[in-house]
Design a protein around this motif. Structure first.
Motif, PDB file in Angstrom:
ATOM      1  N   THR A   1      57.556  59.005 146.239  1.00  0.00           N
ATOM      2  CA  THR A   1      57.806  57.824 145.420  1.00  0.00           C
ATOM      3  C   THR A   1      58.583  56.838 146.281  1.00  0.00           C
ATOM      4  O   THR A   1      59.669  57.158 146.772  1.00  0.00           O
ATOM      5  CB  THR A   1      58.597  58.169 144.149  1.00  0.00           C
ATOM      6  N   LEU A   2      57.983  55.671 146.490  1.00  0.00           N
ATOM      7  CA  LEU A   2      58.642  54.629 147.279  1.00  0.00           C
ATOM      8  C   LEU A   2      59.192  53.574 146.321  1.00  0.00           C
ATOM      9  O   LEU A   2      58.443  52.943 145.577  1.00  0.00           O
ATOM     10  CB  LEU A   2      57.628  53.997 148.245  1.00  0.00           C
ATOM     11  N   LEU A   3      60.506  53.417 146.344  1.00  0.00           N
ATOM     12  CA  LEU A   3      61.160  52.425 145.489  1.00  0.00           C
ATOM     13  C   LEU A   3      61.513  51.195 146.308  1.00  0.00           C
ATOM     14  O   LEU A   3      61.997  51.312 147.423  1.00  0.00           O
ATOM     15  CB  LEU A   3      62.484  52.974 144.937  1.00  0.00           C
TER      16      LEU A   3
ATOM     17  N   ARG B   1      69.449  63.262 142.639  1.00  0.00           N
ATOM     18  CA  ARG B   1      68.910  62.298 141.680  1.00  0.00           C
ATOM     19  C   ARG B   1      69.261  60.870 142.107  1.00  0.00           C
ATOM     20  O   ARG B   1      70.388  60.607 142.517  1.00  0.00           O
ATOM     21  CB  ARG B   1      69.520  62.597 140.308  1.00  0.00           C
ATOM     22  N   VAL B   2      68.286  59.980 141.982  1.00  0.00           N
ATOM     23  CA  VAL B   2      68.534  58.553 142.218  1.00  0.00           C
ATOM     24  C   VAL B   2      68.632  57.881 140.857  1.00  0.00           C
ATOM     25  O   VAL B   2      67.723  57.984 140.023  1.00  0.00           O
ATOM     26  CB  VAL B   2      67.386  57.905 143.032  1.00  0.00           C
ATOM     27  N   GLN B   3      69.753  57.210 140.644  1.00  0.00           N
ATOM     28  CA  GLN B   3      69.959  56.481 139.406  1.00  0.00           C
ATOM     29  C   GLN B   3      69.437  55.060 139.600  1.00  0.00           C
ATOM     30  O   GLN B   3      69.810  54.386 140.554  1.00  0.00           O
ATOM     31  CB  GLN B   3      71.469  56.465 139.104  1.00  0.00           C
TER      32      GLN B   3
ATOM     33  N   HIS C   1      58.945  66.689 146.122  1.00  0.00           N
ATOM     34  CA  HIS C   1      58.984  65.273 145.799  1.00  0.00           C
ATOM     35  C   HIS C   1      59.909  64.554 146.777  1.00  0.00           C
ATOM     36  O   HIS C   1      61.113  64.786 146.798  1.00  0.00           O
ATOM     37  CB  HIS C   1      59.466  65.083 144.355  1.00  0.00           C
ATOM     38  N   VAL C   2      59.333  63.661 147.559  1.00  0.00           N
ATOM     39  CA  VAL C   2      60.107  62.875 148.515  1.00  0.00           C
ATOM     40  C   VAL C   2      60.296  61.478 147.941  1.00  0.00           C
ATOM     41  O   VAL C   2      59.321  60.804 147.618  1.00  0.00           O
ATOM     42  CB  VAL C   2      59.374  62.780 149.876  1.00  0.00           C
ATOM     43  N   VAL C   3      61.542  61.078 147.789  1.00  0.00           N
ATOM     44  CA  VAL C   3      61.820  59.734 147.295  1.00  0.00           C
ATOM     45  C   VAL C   3      62.293  58.878 148.472  1.00  0.00           C
ATOM     46  O   VAL C   3      63.192  59.272 149.210  1.00  0.00           O
ATOM     47  CB  VAL C   3      62.863  59.759 146.162  1.00  0.00           C
ATOM     48  N   VAL C   4      61.647  57.729 148.642  1.00  0.00           N
ATOM     49  CA  VAL C   4      62.006  56.796 149.699  1.00  0.00           C
ATOM     50  C   VAL C   4      62.576  55.556 149.032  1.00  0.00           C
ATOM     51  O   VAL C   4      61.915  54.962 148.163  1.00  0.00           O
ATOM     52  CB  VAL C   4      60.768  56.423 150.551  1.00  0.00           C
ATOM     53  N   VAL C   5      63.788  55.180 149.396  1.00  0.00           N
ATOM     54  CA  VAL C   5      64.405  54.000 148.786  1.00  0.00           C
ATOM     55  C   VAL C   5      64.399  52.877 149.807  1.00  0.00           C
ATOM     56  O   VAL C   5      65.109  52.926 150.806  1.00  0.00           O
ATOM     57  CB  VAL C   5      65.847  54.298 148.314  1.00  0.00           C
TER      58      VAL C   5
ATOM     59  N   GLY D   1      68.376  52.133 134.271  1.00  0.00           N
ATOM     60  CA  GLY D   1      68.834  53.202 133.409  1.00  0.00           C
ATOM     61  C   GLY D   1      68.055  54.492 133.626  1.00  0.00           C
ATOM     62  O   GLY D   1      68.559  55.577 133.329  1.00  0.00           O
ATOM     63  N   ASP D   2      66.836  54.394 134.118  1.00  0.00           N
ATOM     64  CA  ASP D   2      66.061  55.596 134.438  1.00  0.00           C
ATOM     65  C   ASP D   2      66.668  56.309 135.646  1.00  0.00           C
ATOM     66  O   ASP D   2      67.515  55.754 136.346  1.00  0.00           O
ATOM     67  CB  ASP D   2      64.607  55.220 134.773  1.00  0.00           C
ATOM     68  N   ALA D   3      66.203  57.544 135.856  1.00  0.00           N
ATOM     69  CA  ALA D   3      66.642  58.298 137.025  1.00  0.00           C
ATOM     70  C   ALA D   3      65.448  59.043 137.599  1.00  0.00           C
ATOM     71  O   ALA D   3      64.493  59.343 136.889  1.00  0.00           O
ATOM     72  CB  ALA D   3      67.748  59.280 136.636  1.00  0.00           C
ATOM     73  N   ILE D   4      65.477  59.287 138.890  1.00  0.00           N
ATOM     74  CA  ILE D   4      64.379  59.991 139.553  1.00  0.00           C
ATOM     75  C   ILE D   4      64.958  61.143 140.365  1.00  0.00           C
ATOM     76  O   ILE D   4      65.861  60.939 141.180  1.00  0.00           O
ATOM     77  CB  ILE D   4      63.610  59.026 140.481  1.00  0.00           C
ATOM     78  N   ASP D   5      64.430  62.354 140.115  1.00  0.00           N
ATOM     79  CA  ASP D   5      64.886  63.536 140.864  1.00  0.00           C
ATOM     80  C   ASP D   5      64.105  63.665 142.158  1.00  0.00           C
ATOM     81  O   ASP D   5      62.933  63.302 142.216  1.00  0.00           O
ATOM     82  CB  ASP D   5      64.670  64.798 140.021  1.00  0.00           C
ATOM     83  N   TYR D   6      64.763  64.215 143.171  1.00  0.00           N
ATOM     84  CA  TYR D   6      64.063  64.363 144.456  1.00  0.00           C
ATOM     85  C   TYR D   6      64.308  65.740 145.044  1.00  0.00           C
ATOM     86  O   TYR D   6      65.302  66.408 144.721  1.00  0.00           O
ATOM     87  CB  TYR D   6      64.516  63.291 145.447  1.00  0.00           C
ATOM     88  N   ASP D   7      63.398  66.162 145.908  1.00  0.00           N
ATOM     89  CA  ASP D   7      63.640  67.324 146.758  1.00  0.00           C
ATOM     90  C   ASP D   7      64.138  66.874 148.123  1.00  0.00           C
ATOM     91  O   ASP D   7      64.959  67.525 148.743  1.00  0.00           O
ATOM     92  CB  ASP D   7      62.356  68.148 146.886  1.00  0.00           C
ATOM     93  N   ALA D   8      63.600  65.736 148.571  1.00  0.00           N
ATOM     94  CA  ALA D   8      64.117  65.122 149.798  1.00  0.00           C
ATOM     95  C   ALA D   8      64.237  63.632 149.556  1.00  0.00           C
ATOM     96  O   ALA D   8      63.441  63.047 148.807  1.00  0.00           O
ATOM     97  CB  ALA D   8      63.195  65.400 150.980  1.00  0.00           C
ATOM     98  N   LEU D   9      65.244  63.023 150.175  1.00  0.00           N
ATOM     99  CA  LEU D   9      65.527  61.603 149.934  1.00  0.00           C
ATOM    100  C   LEU D   9      65.633  60.875 151.270  1.00  0.00           C
ATOM    101  O   LEU D   9      66.277  61.368 152.196  1.00  0.00           O
ATOM    102  CB  LEU D   9      66.847  61.478 149.164  1.00  0.00           C
TER     103      LEU D   9
END
Lengths: 420, 420
Positions: free
Chosen positions: B32-34, B89-91, B7-11, B95-103
């Motif tokens: 997941t692109l935030l 984890r991205v907070q 899971h790659v999270v892009v902020v 209030g939700d949070a999203i876990d990542y393998d790469a950020l």
């Protein structure tokens, strides 16, 4: 000499005020046109800005740009706070005052909740460009919140849209919302299907489009149903809050409620010190003046006047334009010492409303049609009347693209949600 | 299987984040692109929205529309509040949070007043569409207020515009302001002559466009002077308030001050718990990761990195796109078990800035030109890089019309002035 030239003050740069000003272009008067904003707004397409089909500048033009070549007109961006008929003076919110020889008041209407002002924050109305951008923000954000929401009931509430009021604006909004949910946003979400959205159109009266003939109103209702809109007639709203809408016993959980149910005249009318009707409008004389004050005219949505057959002149753009032009005619005759023209007579060219892509209803004095021909007629009529060449080209381009791709080009969330 | 797919999270959906996401389209990852907003913004043309040349939707496109066909990408409109590197984890602010393998963190920069936050309400900066609409409102309203003002000194203050900061944004704003005053608004006012406006460009350093070669910076300054801009270099601002700008002993009475002097990295960087530079940026490793955290990447304006020759990678759109694409390359190699690519290397294609109608400066590695050819090059380059076919067509149309008529099509005051 400015001292001898009569000073005409026009309050409000909508259809009535702008048409009056333009019709006085060749008259020997000085005109001051006051408006709170800096632009004339093509209000019939405002719902397209609210539903992300058009940009705000597509349907607006700066008043002083429209009037740049009219040397006898001065535009002032200012808010009129009160009118003193005896002193012949307009008091501005800034503290300044402007004296007039003749006054044309056409500040229009605002949306009204008829004693339920507590509903306002939960059910925004649509009268200005800022209203439209706020509604756009709510609609687009609702789908975003649904996508992020894990609780099914909460998600369903974000995907439920209630439009209160079944007049032309309510019908346009509900039809376009259904189209956005079913077509525009297709395949763009991963956790929700926007096609699962519910769009409800809530009308307290017995049918939608009450100013249209029965058969056309029924056609409009059928078109809405085909688009997936749940039309409820005869269902007055008893409560609106952050959770949704109550219809008597029934409660609809909806996070987006739009108000298209009622308008009231601009509060400036109250300072005129004349009797107002229930909606706050000024009952004008047949020449659109106030009783005992032939130098004060009221026009557009702020005025109420009966036609020869007893029906009221409707609050639509053509009526406002005709009133504005008529007042200019009266003033030109008066300042030239000629006799006054015949009383104002509204020329009704017909009635049209659009429902969504390829559906509309048109009533041209008995020549009635609906469906795709009506939609084409509606489209051409509206683009034709849009002010300014560039706007027409861009709006046509936007609509041509939207027609082929189902896309809407202004899906940009602007501003912050003031309720958050 | 979602459980096994990294899971790659892009902020942040700016150039770095969007280019990283797109370059991972064929990778076996979930993305997941935030983003706080719902749109990707073509920031190089933001000053055109601020100066009423373009509409907000002309230079923005919804992120989820851009990525609708990229099945491995989910877009979420959400604000990241903090990053927990140890928990991966991205907070979120919700209030939700999203876990990542790469950020991949690329939340960019915001304008900053470097210890003078009290100046903020009087000197708005330009980073978002809302900023641009607020600046547009101030500029257009200033001319309206001048038209209504009778006191000559107060009127002159409304007609004085100070732009603080002589980088590309400051030069663009000052040049366009001068053009608006001299051409766009000509003949539209009755009490003032917009051509009497003063536009000042205030730069603390020794010259404008400090990242350009001396000769081009001098040409830009000459172009600004021809447009009527009063360019002051070597003049640090000592105070900004509602009345204007102080430069040491001198006080300039100006009701419109725009801030283009400084940016600071997004505050999210502070939650990464790594050393930051003076502007709040993260010093990244040569592969754009954090020391000891090869799964956390920082890119775009939030990152700072030296090139081989010791100069920093500049905070421009091409650098952000290249960083985004590079990170995708690293992740694809890593998840496929291949060896890591060579360290990031910025490919500098050149530097360009525009001054106004028909004037620009271009530096393509020693191939330097200015004036009309440079302006044409700038125009084509920017329209080419605009996302979305419709935007290109509409922007070209707007510019073609603006070129021939000197008009600006978005001269619409939106929203209310929050300082009033």
């Amino acid at each position: 000499m400015p001292g001898n030239t009569p000073h005409v003050v026009v309050v409000g740069g909508g259809f009535a005020g702008l048409w009056a000003t333009r019709a006085l272009a060749s008259a020997d008067v000085r005109i001051t046109l006051l408006d709170r904003g800096n632009h004339h707004l093509f209000q019939p397409l405002l719902y397209q800005v609210a539903t992300a089909g058009l940009s705000a500048p597509d349907i607006a033009a700066p008043l002083r740009h429209i009037l740049r070549r009219q040397g006898n007109a001065t535009v002032l961006m200012a808010e009129a706070a009160a009118i003193d008929k005896d002193a012949r003076r307009v008091q501005l919110a800034s503290g300044d005052a402007i004296d007039y020889d003749a006054l044309i008041v056409c500040t229009g209407a605002t949306h009204a909740y008829f004693g339920n002002d507590a509903w306002a924050p939960f059910a925004p109305g649509l009268k200005t460009l800022d209203d439209a951008l706020a509604i756009r923000r709510r609609i687009l954000t609702a789908f975003e919140r649904a996508e992020a929401e894990r609780d099914p009931a909460a998600r369903a509430a974000w995907l439920t849209f209630c439009v209160v009021g079944g007049g032309p604006t309510g019908v346009e909004l509900a039809g376009t919302l259904a189209e956005i949910a079913r077509h525009t946003l297709r395949k763009e979400f991963r956790n929700i299907d926007p096609g699962d959205s519910r769009v409800l159109l809530l009308e307290a009266g017995p049918r939608v489009l009450s100013t249209f003939p029965d058969a056309l109103a029924a056609k409009a209702r059928a078109s809405l149903a085909r688009l997936g809109v749940d039309v409820r007639t005869g269902t007055p709203v008893s409560r609106i809050d952050a959770d949704g809408v109550s219809l008597g016993e029934e409660h609809i959980a909806a996070r987006t409620v739009l108000w298209a149910a009622g308008v009231a005249a601009s509060p400036l009318a109250r300072t005129l010190d004349v009797p107002l009707d229930r909606a706050g409008r000024v009952a004008v004389q047949p020449d659109l003046t106030l009783p005992g004050h032939p130098e004060v005219f009221v026009a557009g949505d702020l005025a109420t006047l009966q036609r020869a057959d007893g029906r009221p002149v409707p609050g639509v753009a053509p009526a406002a334009k005709q009133m504005g032009a008529y007042i200019a005619q009266v003033l030109r005759a008066r300042f030239a010492g000629r006799s006054a023209p015949a009383p104002f007579r509204y020329r009704d060219y017909g009635n049209l409303a659009t429902i969504g892509r390829r559906a509309a209803v048109v009533d041209l004095h008995g020549f009635r049609f609906s469906g795709f021909p009506a939609w084409t007629f509606w489209l051409l009529a509206h683009v034709f009347f849009l002010i300014g060449f560039r706007n027409r080209v861009v709006v046509m381009l936007d609509w041509a693209m939207a027609y082929w791709t189902y896309q809407r080009n202004a899906r940009i969330v602007l501003g912050k949600d003031p309720t958050k």
